[in-house]
Design a protein around this motif. Structure first.
Motif, short mmCIF file in Angstrom:
data_model
loop_
_atom_site.label_atom_id
_atom_site.label_comp_id
_atom_site.label_asym_id
_atom_site.label_seq_id
_atom_site.Cartn_x
_atom_site.Cartn_y
_atom_site.Cartn_z
N VAL A 73 4.20 8.35 2.82
CA VAL A 73 4.52 9.62 2.35
C VAL A 73 4.07 10.79 3.58
CG1 VAL A 73 4.82 10.88 1.11
CG2 VAL A 73 5.29 8.66 0.10
N HIS A 74 4.79 11.14 4.52
CA HIS A 74 4.09 12.18 5.49
C HIS A 74 3.87 13.66 4.76
CE1 HIS A 74 4.93 14.99 9.75
NE2 HIS A 74 2.87 14.91 9.52
N ALA A 75 2.84 14.36 5.06
CA ALA A 75 2.83 15.77 4.18
C ALA A 75 2.41 16.13 5.74
CB ALA A 75 2.10 16.35 3.23
N PRO A 76 3.31 17.45 6.24
CA PRO A 76 2.98 17.43 7.47
C PRO A 76 1.54 18.57 7.25
CG PRO A 76 4.91 18.37 7.00
CD PRO A 76 4.50 17.26 5.98
N ASP A 77 1.23 19.48 6.17
CA ASP A 77 0.97 20.31 5.67
C ASP A 77 -0.15 20.40 4.66
OD1 ASP A 77 2.75 21.31 3.89
OD2 ASP A 77 4.09 22.84 5.44
N TYR B 283 0.83 -1.30 0.18
CA TYR B 283 -0.35 0.09 -0.39
C TYR B 283 0.68 1.40 -0.17
CZ TYR B 283 -3.94 -3.22 1.24
OH TYR B 283 -4.96 -4.30 0.90
N ARG B 284 0.39 2.28 -1.10
CA ARG B 284 0.90 3.18 -0.93
C ARG B 284 0.38 4.50 -0.04
NH1 ARG B 284 2.00 1.84 -7.02
NH2 ARG B 284 -0.10 3.25 -5.91
N ILE B 285 0.24 4.89 0.81
CA ILE B 285 -0.27 5.76 1.85
C ILE B 285 0.39 7.17 1.84
CG2 ILE B 285 -1.60 6.47 3.90
CD1 ILE B 285 -1.48 3.10 3.90
N LEU B 286 -0.58 8.15 1.38
CA LEU B 286 -0.09 9.65 1.71
C LEU B 286 -0.75 10.19 3.07
CD1 LEU B 286 1.15 12.68 1.19
CD2 LEU B 286 -0.72 12.73 0.04
#
Length: 173
Positions: free
Chosen positions: A37-41, A8-11
């Motif tokens: 994959v982490h996106a803080p904003d 699984y590819r998860i944002l």
């Protein structure tokens, strides 16, 4: 407990580092090798989505980000996500916002306080499967429409009760 061995590819769009760690732990509890994959904003999330169109299996979206929040965030994220399922993970239990978000196209609306590894896994797998079924339905409708309009015989569709013609093909015109 048996772990899911699919890749699984998860944002994960989450500004709180503690919540991001917890989400990662939940995902790893039920999935063998999730790529998170982490996106803080929102800006970072948007960059990831633009760099990898259809590059994620699912997007986990917090509704309170430093640069955008609430329904405006939901609308923008859904536009950027395209066909990728978006699951809201939030502390905001506003029922109106949750219904509005689902109506607009969010796959699920989960409260962080009630979140478990099983609930998150179930939401992700069900959201992905629903999107696959929806995609197949759209493809089927497109095939039918193409066959209907390209058919050499005059063909039309009428309403059952009133017999009002609602659609005709080129040959009928």
């Amino acid at each position: 407990m048996i772990k899911d061995n699919q890749h699984y590819r998860i944002l994960a769009v989450e500004d709180n580092p503690g919540d991001f760690v917890l989400i990662g732990e939940y995902l790893q509890e039920r999935m063998e090798l999730p790529v998170i994959v982490h996106a803080p904003d929102y800006r970072t999330a948007k960059d990831h989505m633009q760099a990898r169109p259809s590059g994620f299996d699912v997007i986990l979206l917090d509704l309170s980000l430093p640069d955008k929040n609430g329904y405006e965030l939901v609308q923008d994220a859904l536009k950027q996500a395209g066909t990728t399922p978006v699951i809201v993970l939030t502390g905001n239990n506003n029922i109106g916002l949750s219904i509005r978000s689902i109506r607009y196209g969010v796959s699920d609306y989960l409260l962080k306080d009630e979140l478990t590894a099983d609930a998150l896994y179930k939401s992700i797998t069900h959201s992905i499967e629903r999107k696959n079924v929806y995609r197949k339905l759209i493809e089927s409708e497109q095939r039918f429409s193409h066959l209907f309009h390209q058919r050499p015989q005059p063909t039309w569709v009428c309403e059952k009760d009133s017999f009002r013609i609602v659609q005709v093909n080129r040959a009928a015109i």
